[in-house]
Design a protein around this motif. Structure first.
Motif, PDB file in Angstrom:
ATOM      1  N   MET A   1       0.853  -1.173   0.000  1.00 46.73           N
ATOM      2  CA  MET A   1       0.000   0.000   0.000  1.00 46.73           C
ATOM      3  C   MET A   1       0.898   1.235   0.000  1.00 46.73           C
ATOM      4  O   MET A   1       1.881   1.314   0.720  1.00 46.73           O
ATOM      5  CB  MET A   1      -0.899  -0.024   1.240  1.00 46.73           C
ATOM      6  N   SER A   2       0.567   2.211  -0.779  1.00 49.54           N
ATOM      7  CA  SER A   2       1.366   3.427  -0.868  1.00 49.54           C
ATOM      8  C   SER A   2       1.188   4.273   0.391  1.00 49.54           C
ATOM      9  O   SER A   2       0.260   4.065   1.181  1.00 49.54           O
ATOM     10  CB  SER A   2       0.944   4.230  -2.098  1.00 49.54           C
ATOM     11  N   GLU A   3       2.077   5.231   0.548  1.00 49.60           N
ATOM     12  CA  GLU A   3       1.989   6.125   1.712  1.00 49.60           C
ATOM     13  C   GLU A   3       0.695   6.916   1.686  1.00 49.60           C
ATOM     14  O   GLU A   3       0.029   7.080   2.705  1.00 49.60           O
ATOM     15  CB  GLU A   3       3.182   7.074   1.708  1.00 49.60           C
ATOM     16  N   ARG A   4       0.336   7.379   0.501  1.00 45.59           N
ATOM     17  CA  ARG A   4      -0.903   8.155   0.360  1.00 45.59           C
ATOM     18  C   ARG A   4      -2.128   7.314   0.730  1.00 45.59           C
ATOM     19  O   ARG A   4      -3.034   7.776   1.404  1.00 45.59           O
ATOM     20  CB  ARG A   4      -1.014   8.673  -1.058  1.00 45.59           C
ATOM     21  N   GLY A   5      -2.134   6.049   0.288  1.00 45.96           N
ATOM     22  CA  GLY A   5      -3.240   5.158   0.614  1.00 45.96           C
ATOM     23  C   GLY A   5      -3.312   4.855   2.105  1.00 45.96           C
ATOM     24  O   GLY A   5      -4.401   4.774   2.679  1.00 45.96           O
ATOM     25  N   ALA A   6      -2.146   4.711   2.730  1.00 50.85           N
ATOM     26  CA  ALA A   6      -2.115   4.457   4.174  1.00 50.85           C
ATOM     27  C   ALA A   6      -2.634   5.664   4.949  1.00 50.85           C
ATOM     28  O   ALA A   6      -3.387   5.508   5.921  1.00 50.85           O
ATOM     29  CB  ALA A   6      -0.694   4.115   4.611  1.00 50.85           C
ATOM     30  N   LEU A   7      -2.248   6.861   4.518  1.00 50.42           N
ATOM     31  CA  LEU A   7      -2.725   8.070   5.192  1.00 50.42           C
ATOM     32  C   LEU A   7      -4.233   8.256   5.000  1.00 50.42           C
ATOM     33  O   LEU A   7      -4.939   8.650   5.922  1.00 50.42           O
ATOM     34  CB  LEU A   7      -1.961   9.295   4.696  1.00 50.42           C
ATOM     35  N   ARG A   8      -4.695   7.943   3.820  1.00 49.11           N
ATOM     36  CA  ARG A   8      -6.142   8.031   3.557  1.00 49.11           C
ATOM     37  C   ARG A   8      -6.901   7.012   4.415  1.00 49.11           C
ATOM     38  O   ARG A   8      -7.952   7.311   4.983  1.00 49.11           O
ATOM     39  CB  ARG A   8      -6.416   7.802   2.082  1.00 49.11           C
ATOM     40  N   SER A   9      -6.346   5.809   4.528  1.00 47.18           N
ATOM     41  CA  SER A   9      -6.975   4.772   5.352  1.00 47.18           C
ATOM     42  C   SER A   9      -7.013   5.190   6.819  1.00 47.18           C
ATOM     43  O   SER A   9      -7.993   4.937   7.516  1.00 47.18           O
ATOM     44  CB  SER A   9      -6.220   3.454   5.221  1.00 47.18           C
ATOM     45  N   LEU A  10      -5.941   5.833   7.281  1.00 48.11           N
ATOM     46  CA  LEU A  10      -5.909   6.315   8.659  1.00 48.11           C
ATOM     47  C   LEU A  10      -6.999   7.345   8.896  1.00 48.11           C
ATOM     48  O   LEU A  10      -7.709   7.294   9.899  1.00 48.11           O
ATOM     49  CB  LEU A  10      -4.540   6.915   8.989  1.00 48.11           C
ATOM     50  N   ARG A  11      -7.142   8.278   7.969  1.00 45.53           N
ATOM     51  CA  ARG A  11      -8.181   9.316   8.121  1.00 45.53           C
ATOM     52  C   ARG A  11      -9.575   8.684   8.113  1.00 45.53           C
ATOM     53  O   ARG A  11     -10.430   9.031   8.925  1.00 45.53           O
ATOM     54  CB  ARG A  11      -8.068  10.358   7.032  1.00 45.53           C
TER      55      ARG A  11
ATOM     56  N   LEU B   1      -2.899  16.838   8.663  1.00 42.18           N
ATOM     57  CA  LEU B   1      -2.692  15.517   9.267  1.00 42.18           C
ATOM     58  C   LEU B   1      -1.652  14.676   8.517  1.00 42.18           C
ATOM     59  O   LEU B   1      -0.723  14.162   9.147  1.00 42.18           O
ATOM     60  CB  LEU B   1      -4.017  14.764   9.383  1.00 42.18           C
ATOM     61  N   PRO B   2      -1.727  14.550   7.190  1.00 44.03           N
ATOM     62  CA  PRO B   2      -0.698  13.754   6.505  1.00 44.03           C
ATOM     63  C   PRO B   2       0.713  14.311   6.682  1.00 44.03           C
ATOM     64  O   PRO B   2       1.663  13.551   6.877  1.00 44.03           O
ATOM     65  CB  PRO B   2      -1.123  13.800   5.035  1.00 44.03           C
ATOM     66  N   ASP B   3       0.852  15.646   6.636  1.00 35.44           N
ATOM     67  CA  ASP B   3       2.175  16.257   6.800  1.00 35.44           C
ATOM     68  C   ASP B   3       2.740  15.991   8.185  1.00 35.44           C
ATOM     69  O   ASP B   3       3.922  15.679   8.336  1.00 35.44           O
ATOM     70  CB  ASP B   3       2.111  17.765   6.548  1.00 35.44           C
ATOM     71  N   VAL B   4       1.916  16.112   9.192  1.00 43.13           N
ATOM     72  CA  VAL B   4       2.373  15.877  10.569  1.00 43.13           C
ATOM     73  C   VAL B   4       2.788  14.418  10.739  1.00 43.13           C
ATOM     74  O   VAL B   4       3.822  14.123  11.341  1.00 43.13           O
ATOM     75  CB  VAL B   4       1.267  16.267  11.580  1.00 43.13           C
ATOM     76  N   ILE B   5       2.022  13.500  10.186  1.00 43.05           N
ATOM     77  CA  ILE B   5       2.365  12.075  10.303  1.00 43.05           C
ATOM     78  C   ILE B   5       3.670  11.786   9.581  1.00 43.05           C
ATOM     79  O   ILE B   5       4.525  11.067  10.096  1.00 43.05           O
ATOM     80  CB  ILE B   5       1.212  11.197   9.776  1.00 43.05           C
ATOM     81  N   ARG B   6       3.840  12.366   8.389  1.00 42.42           N
ATOM     82  CA  ARG B   6       5.102  12.164   7.666  1.00 42.42           C
ATOM     83  C   ARG B   6       6.292  12.700   8.466  1.00 42.42           C
ATOM     84  O   ARG B   6       7.333  12.046   8.562  1.00 42.42           O
ATOM     85  CB  ARG B   6       5.036  12.855   6.300  1.00 42.42           C
TER      86      ARG B   6
END
Length: 158
Positions: free
Chosen positions: A1-11, A138-143
Protein backbone atom coordinates in the motif's frame (compact mmCIF):
# COMPACT_ATOMS: atom_id res chain seq x y z
CA UNK A 1 0.00 0.00 0.00
CA UNK A 2 1.37 3.43 -0.87
CA UNK A 3 1.99 6.12 1.71
CA UNK A 4 -0.90 8.16 0.36
CA UNK A 5 -3.24 5.16 0.61
CA UNK A 6 -2.11 4.46 4.17
CA UNK A 7 -2.73 8.07 5.19
CA UNK A 8 -6.14 8.03 3.56
CA UNK A 9 -6.97 4.77 5.35
CA UNK A 10 -5.91 6.32 8.66
CA UNK A 11 -8.18 9.32 8.12
CA UNK A 12 -11.11 7.05 7.16
CA UNK A 13 -10.49 4.89 10.23
CA UNK A 14 -10.43 7.98 12.46
CA UNK A 15 -13.75 9.18 11.04
CA UNK A 16 -15.37 5.77 11.37
CA UNK A 17 -14.35 5.62 15.04
CA UNK A 18 -15.56 9.19 15.60
CA UNK A 19 -18.86 8.43 13.82
CA UNK A 20 -19.46 5.48 16.15
CA UNK A 21 -18.08 6.76 19.46
CA UNK A 22 -19.44 10.31 19.54
CA UNK A 23 -23.16 9.59 18.91
CA UNK A 24 -23.13 6.71 21.39
CA UNK A 25 -21.50 8.94 24.02
CA UNK A 26 -23.82 11.90 23.47
CA UNK A 27 -26.95 9.71 23.46
CA UNK A 28 -25.71 8.01 26.62
CA UNK A 29 -25.08 11.44 28.25
CA UNK A 30 -28.62 12.58 27.49
CA UNK A 31 -30.04 9.34 28.88
CA UNK A 32 -28.04 9.24 32.12
CA UNK A 33 -28.45 13.00 32.54
CA UNK A 34 -32.22 12.64 32.25
CA UNK A 35 -32.33 9.72 34.68
CA UNK A 36 -30.04 11.51 37.15
CA UNK A 37 -32.17 14.65 36.89
CA UNK A 38 -35.34 12.67 37.60
CA UNK A 39 -33.88 11.65 40.95
CA UNK A 40 -34.07 15.28 42.09
CA UNK A 41 -37.15 16.50 43.94
CA UNK A 42 -40.35 17.04 42.00
CA UNK A 43 -40.66 20.68 40.95
CA UNK A 44 -36.92 21.33 41.17
CA UNK A 45 -36.08 23.40 38.11
CA UNK A 46 -32.56 21.94 37.92
CA UNK A 47 -33.96 18.55 36.83
CA UNK A 48 -33.55 19.60 33.22
CA UNK A 49 -29.92 20.76 33.58
CA UNK A 50 -28.00 17.45 33.25
CA UNK A 51 -29.57 16.24 29.97
CA UNK A 52 -29.62 19.70 28.41
CA UNK A 53 -26.28 21.15 29.50
CA UNK A 54 -23.94 18.17 29.81
CA UNK A 55 -23.82 17.03 26.14
CA UNK A 56 -23.06 20.50 24.71
CA UNK A 57 -20.50 21.11 27.46
CA UNK A 58 -18.80 17.80 26.65
CA UNK A 59 -18.65 18.67 22.95
CA UNK A 60 -17.40 22.20 23.58
CA UNK A 61 -14.74 21.29 26.13
CA UNK A 62 -13.41 18.17 24.39
CA UNK A 63 -13.30 19.69 20.91
CA UNK A 64 -11.72 22.91 22.26
CA UNK A 65 -9.06 20.87 24.04
CA UNK A 66 -8.53 18.88 20.85
CA UNK A 67 -8.10 22.07 18.79
CA UNK A 68 -5.56 23.56 21.19
CA UNK A 69 -3.62 20.29 21.28
CA UNK A 70 -3.71 19.91 17.49
CA UNK A 71 -2.54 23.50 16.95
CA UNK A 72 0.39 22.87 19.28
CA UNK A 73 1.25 19.72 17.28
CA UNK A 74 1.13 21.60 13.98
CA UNK A 75 3.20 24.54 15.23
CA UNK A 76 5.52 22.23 17.16
CA UNK A 77 5.15 24.20 20.36
CA UNK A 78 4.74 23.00 23.91
CA UNK A 79 1.73 20.74 24.28
CA UNK A 80 -1.36 22.65 25.27
CA UNK A 81 -2.45 19.65 27.36
CA UNK A 82 -0.03 20.89 30.02
CA UNK A 83 -2.20 23.94 30.60
CA UNK A 84 -4.23 23.60 33.82
CA UNK A 85 -7.44 25.03 32.34
CA UNK A 86 -7.50 22.44 29.54
CA UNK A 87 -6.94 19.57 31.93
CA UNK A 88 -9.57 21.02 34.27
CA UNK A 89 -12.20 21.09 31.50
CA UNK A 90 -11.46 17.48 30.51
CA UNK A 91 -11.57 16.33 34.12
CA UNK A 92 -14.84 18.23 34.61
CA UNK A 93 -16.45 16.45 31.65
CA UNK A 94 -15.22 13.03 32.77
CA UNK A 95 -16.24 13.45 36.41
CA UNK A 96 -19.64 14.92 35.56
CA UNK A 97 -20.33 12.14 33.05
CA UNK A 98 -19.40 9.43 35.53
CA UNK A 99 -21.30 11.10 38.37
CA UNK A 100 -24.48 11.32 36.28
CA UNK A 101 -24.10 7.67 35.28
CA UNK A 102 -23.73 6.54 38.88
CA UNK A 103 -26.62 8.71 40.04
CA UNK A 104 -28.82 7.39 37.23
CA UNK A 105 -28.16 3.74 38.03
CA UNK A 106 -30.66 1.91 40.22
CA UNK A 107 -27.81 -0.05 41.80
CA UNK A 108 -24.42 1.60 41.24
CA UNK A 109 -21.97 -1.29 40.92
CA UNK A 110 -18.40 -1.74 39.75
CA UNK A 111 -19.73 -2.96 36.40
CA UNK A 112 -21.81 0.18 35.94
CA UNK A 113 -18.77 2.28 36.82
CA UNK A 114 -16.50 0.43 34.40
CA UNK A 115 -19.01 0.59 31.55
CA UNK A 116 -19.60 4.29 32.24
CA UNK A 117 -15.85 4.94 32.28
CA UNK A 118 -15.42 3.10 28.97
CA UNK A 119 -18.24 5.00 27.26
CA UNK A 120 -17.00 8.30 28.68
CA UNK A 121 -13.39 7.65 27.68
CA UNK A 122 -14.19 6.54 24.13
CA UNK A 123 -16.62 9.40 23.58
CA UNK A 124 -14.21 12.01 24.90
CA UNK A 125 -11.40 10.59 22.73
CA UNK A 126 -13.67 10.72 19.68
CA UNK A 127 -14.58 14.35 20.37
CA UNK A 128 -10.95 15.23 21.13
CA UNK A 129 -9.67 13.87 17.80
CA UNK A 130 -12.25 15.58 15.56
CA UNK A 131 -9.89 18.55 14.91
CA UNK A 132 -6.98 16.27 13.97
CA UNK A 133 -9.14 14.09 11.73
CA UNK A 134 -10.56 17.11 9.90
CA UNK A 135 -7.23 18.89 9.48
CA UNK A 136 -5.55 19.12 6.09
CA UNK A 137 -2.16 19.03 7.86
CA UNK A 138 -2.69 15.52 9.27
CA UNK A 139 -0.70 13.75 6.51
CA UNK A 140 2.18 16.26 6.80
CA UNK A 141 2.37 15.88 10.57
CA UNK A 142 2.36 12.07 10.30
CA UNK A 143 5.10 12.16 7.67
CA UNK A 144 7.25 14.49 9.80
CA UNK A 145 6.76 12.37 12.91
CA UNK A 146 7.58 9.15 11.07
CA UNK A 147 10.75 10.70 9.59
CA UNK A 148 11.85 11.81 13.07
CA UNK A 149 11.17 8.34 14.44
CA UNK A 150 13.24 6.81 11.64
CA UNK A 151 16.18 9.17 12.32
CA UNK A 152 16.29 9.57 16.13
CA UNK A 153 19.48 11.69 16.20
CA UNK A 154 17.98 14.58 14.23
CA UNK A 155 16.47 17.66 15.83
CA UNK A 156 13.44 19.48 14.59
CA UNK A 157 14.08 22.97 13.26
CA UNK A 158 11.03 25.14 12.56
Amino acid sequence: MSERGALRSLRVLMWVLIAVEVPVYLTWLVDVGYRAGQRLEEGDFTRWAPPVLLPPAAVLFCVAAGWTWWLSVITRTRSALREPWILATLVFVAVTSLLCALLAADKPTVGVGLLSAAITGLGMIGLFFIPAASSRQLPDVIRQRSRRAAAPGETDSP
